[in-house]
Design a protein around this motif. Sequence first.
Motif, PDB file in Angstrom:
ATOM      1  N   ILE A   3       0.849  -1.201   0.000  1.00  0.00           N
ATOM      2  CA  ILE A   3       0.000   0.000   0.000  1.00  0.00           C
ATOM      3  C   ILE A   3       0.883   1.249   0.000  1.00  0.00           C
ATOM      4  N   GLY A   4       1.966   1.208   0.769  1.00  0.00           N
ATOM      5  CA  GLY A   4       2.912   2.322   0.753  1.00  0.00           C
ATOM      6  C   GLY A   4       3.514   2.532  -0.627  1.00  0.00           C
ATOM      7  N   CYS A   5       3.843   1.435  -1.304  1.00  0.00           N
ATOM      8  CA  CYS A   5       4.381   1.532  -2.669  1.00  0.00           C
ATOM      9  C   CYS A   5       3.416   2.274  -3.580  1.00  0.00           C
ATOM     10  N   ALA A   6       2.148   1.956  -3.463  1.00  0.00           N
ATOM     11  CA  ALA A   6       1.138   2.598  -4.313  1.00  0.00           C
ATOM     12  C   ALA A   6       0.915   4.057  -3.912  1.00  0.00           C
ATOM     13  N   ALA A   7       0.935   4.327  -2.621  1.00  0.00           N
ATOM     14  CA  ALA A   7       0.616   5.671  -2.127  1.00  0.00           C
ATOM     15  C   ALA A   7       1.685   6.701  -2.457  1.00  0.00           C
ATOM     16  N   GLY A   8       2.911   6.282  -2.584  1.00  0.00           N
ATOM     17  CA  GLY A   8       3.991   7.250  -2.739  1.00  0.00           C
ATOM     18  C   GLY A   8       4.278   7.720  -4.140  1.00  0.00           C
ATOM     19  N   GLN A   9       3.743   7.070  -5.133  1.00  0.00           N
ATOM     20  CA  GLN A   9       4.168   7.352  -6.502  1.00  0.00           C
ATOM     21  C   GLN A   9       3.797   8.739  -7.015  1.00  0.00           C
ATOM     22  N   LEU A  10       2.541   9.122  -6.923  1.00  0.00           N
ATOM     23  CA  LEU A  10       2.135  10.423  -7.463  1.00  0.00           C
ATOM     24  C   LEU A  10       2.763  11.587  -6.710  1.00  0.00           C
ATOM     25  N   PRO A  11       2.730  11.575  -5.374  1.00  0.00           N
ATOM     26  CA  PRO A  11       3.386  12.699  -4.685  1.00  0.00           C
ATOM     27  C   PRO A  11       4.880  12.792  -4.987  1.00  0.00           C
ATOM     28  N   ALA A  12       5.561  11.654  -5.032  1.00  0.00           N
ATOM     29  CA  ALA A  12       6.995  11.675  -5.300  1.00  0.00           C
ATOM     30  C   ALA A  12       7.286  12.183  -6.708  1.00  0.00           C
ATOM     31  N   MET A  31       4.173  -2.588  10.854  1.00  0.00           N
ATOM     32  CA  MET A  31       3.279  -2.326   9.723  1.00  0.00           C
ATOM     33  C   MET A  31       3.358  -0.862   9.291  1.00  0.00           C
ATOM     34  N   ILE A  32       3.408   0.039  10.253  1.00  0.00           N
ATOM     35  CA  ILE A  32       3.505   1.465   9.917  1.00  0.00           C
ATOM     36  C   ILE A  32       4.843   1.756   9.238  1.00  0.00           C
ATOM     37  N   ILE A  33       5.909   1.212   9.804  1.00  0.00           N
ATOM     38  CA  ILE A  33       7.236   1.425   9.213  1.00  0.00           C
ATOM     39  C   ILE A  33       7.315   0.759   7.840  1.00  0.00           C
ATOM     40  N   GLY A  34       6.708  -0.419   7.692  1.00  0.00           N
ATOM     41  CA  GLY A  34       6.659  -1.083   6.390  1.00  0.00           C
ATOM     42  C   GLY A  34       5.962  -0.218   5.354  1.00  0.00           C
ATOM     43  N   PHE A  35       4.871   0.442   5.755  1.00  0.00           N
ATOM     44  CA  PHE A  35       4.171   1.359   4.863  1.00  0.00           C
ATOM     45  C   PHE A  35       5.114   2.473   4.408  1.00  0.00           C
ATOM     46  N   VAL A  36       5.857   3.050   5.350  1.00  0.00           N
ATOM     47  CA  VAL A  36       6.780   4.138   5.024  1.00  0.00           C
ATOM     48  C   VAL A  36       7.901   3.647   4.114  1.00  0.00           C
ATOM     49  N   ILE A  37       8.463   2.497   4.431  1.00  0.00           N
ATOM     50  CA  ILE A  37       9.505   1.937   3.560  1.00  0.00           C
ATOM     51  C   ILE A  37       8.927   1.658   2.175  1.00  0.00           C
ATOM     52  N   GLY A  38       7.684   1.202   2.127  1.00  0.00           N
ATOM     53  CA  GLY A  38       7.027   0.953   0.848  1.00  0.00           C
ATOM     54  C   GLY A  38       6.939   2.201  -0.014  1.00  0.00           C
ATOM     55  N   ILE A  39       6.724   3.344   0.606  1.00  0.00           N
ATOM     56  CA  ILE A  39       6.685   4.594  -0.152  1.00  0.00           C
ATOM     57  C   ILE A  39       8.016   4.826  -0.857  1.00  0.00           C
ATOM     58  N   THR A  40       9.105   4.455  -0.205  1.00  0.00           N
ATOM     59  CA  THR A  40      10.426   4.776  -0.742  1.00  0.00           C
ATOM     60  C   THR A  40      10.907   3.825  -1.826  1.00  0.00           C
ATOM     61  N   MET A  41      10.578   2.555  -1.733  1.00  0.00           N
ATOM     62  CA  MET A  41      11.217   1.562  -2.615  1.00  0.00           C
ATOM     63  C   MET A  41      10.977   1.796  -4.103  1.00  0.00           C
ATOM     64  N   PRO A  42       9.754   1.880  -4.573  1.00  0.00           N
ATOM     65  CA  PRO A  42       9.610   2.129  -6.017  1.00  0.00           C
ATOM     66  C   PRO A  42      10.023   3.544  -6.399  1.00  0.00           C
ATOM     67  N   THR A  43       9.873   4.482  -5.467  1.00  0.00           N
ATOM     68  CA  THR A  43      10.253   5.864  -5.747  1.00  0.00           C
ATOM     69  C   THR A  43      11.740   5.979  -6.008  1.00  0.00           C
ATOM     70  N   LEU A  44      12.545   5.236  -5.252  1.00  0.00           N
ATOM     71  CA  LEU A  44      13.990   5.257  -5.483  1.00  0.00           C
ATOM     72  C   LEU A  44      14.314   4.833  -6.916  1.00  0.00           C
ATOM     73  N   TYR A  45      13.709   3.746  -7.359  1.00  0.00           N
ATOM     74  CA  TYR A  45      13.985   3.267  -8.712  1.00  0.00           C
ATOM     75  C   TYR A  45      13.507   4.274  -9.761  1.00  0.00           C
ATOM     76  N   VAL A  46      12.303   4.782  -9.589  1.00  0.00           N
ATOM     77  CA  VAL A  46      11.737   5.707 -10.571  1.00  0.00           C
ATOM     78  C   VAL A  46      12.578   6.978 -10.659  1.00  0.00           C
ATOM     79  N   MET A  47      12.995   7.516  -9.522  1.00  0.00           N
ATOM     80  CA  MET A  47      13.809   8.741  -9.533  1.00  0.00           C
ATOM     81  C   MET A  47      15.192   8.488 -10.133  1.00  0.00           C
ATOM     82  N   CYS A  48      15.752   7.328  -9.870  1.00  0.00           N
ATOM     83  CA  CYS A  48      17.046   6.964 -10.466  1.00  0.00           C
ATOM     84  C   CYS A  48      16.924   6.901 -11.988  1.00  0.00           C
ATOM     85  N   SER A  49      15.890   6.234 -12.459  1.00  0.00           N
ATOM     86  CA  SER A  49      15.687   6.109 -13.898  1.00  0.00           C
ATOM     87  C   SER A  49      15.386   7.463 -14.539  1.00  0.00           C
TER      88      SER A  49
END
Length: 188
Positions: free
Chosen positions: A39-48, A85-103
Amino acid sequence: TAILIGWANASFWSLSPVWGSRISYSPSQVAAFMTATIIGCAAGQLPAGYVGDKYGRRTVLGVMAAVAMLGSIAIAIIPGRYAAMIIGFVIGITMPTLYVMCSAHANDRAGPNHVVEVSSSVLFLYCIGAFIGPVFAAIMMEQHGAQALYWHNAAIYGLILVYVIIRARISPAPVQLPEAEPEPVRIK
């Protein structure tokens, strides 16, 4: 950076269920933790993406690496399933964002005529890291316990942060071109 992101992210996805089972999570608790991360992965994409366009990709890359590093440290030291679970959500926000920003940063540097080559190269490097990382993290877990997964990932995200800071100091940010307005369609 792409290699390190693949290294840490693949380690997380492949070994977090093992971590959960080793610290006595039930299967439903492991599933809840992984779901919170997704859920964190999905939530972070547009704002990032918005922030990356506005303030620069390297800025977002550095902030996300710092958040992922701190989240990994927190999950290694803070007990409790709900905290995880809360920390997992936060980490989830970062993981795909890191790849997308790198690319996106690599594509900004290369220009629009090289998008396919650059994107495929970044993905290839990510996959090299994803191939190596889980093996190394699993060895760390065997030698140092389940929490070693998150100490391992914190170190990897810390390396990304240091690299981004060094690159920002020695290399100017690429110029991001404004989006072109589409040409109006003319009917003859």
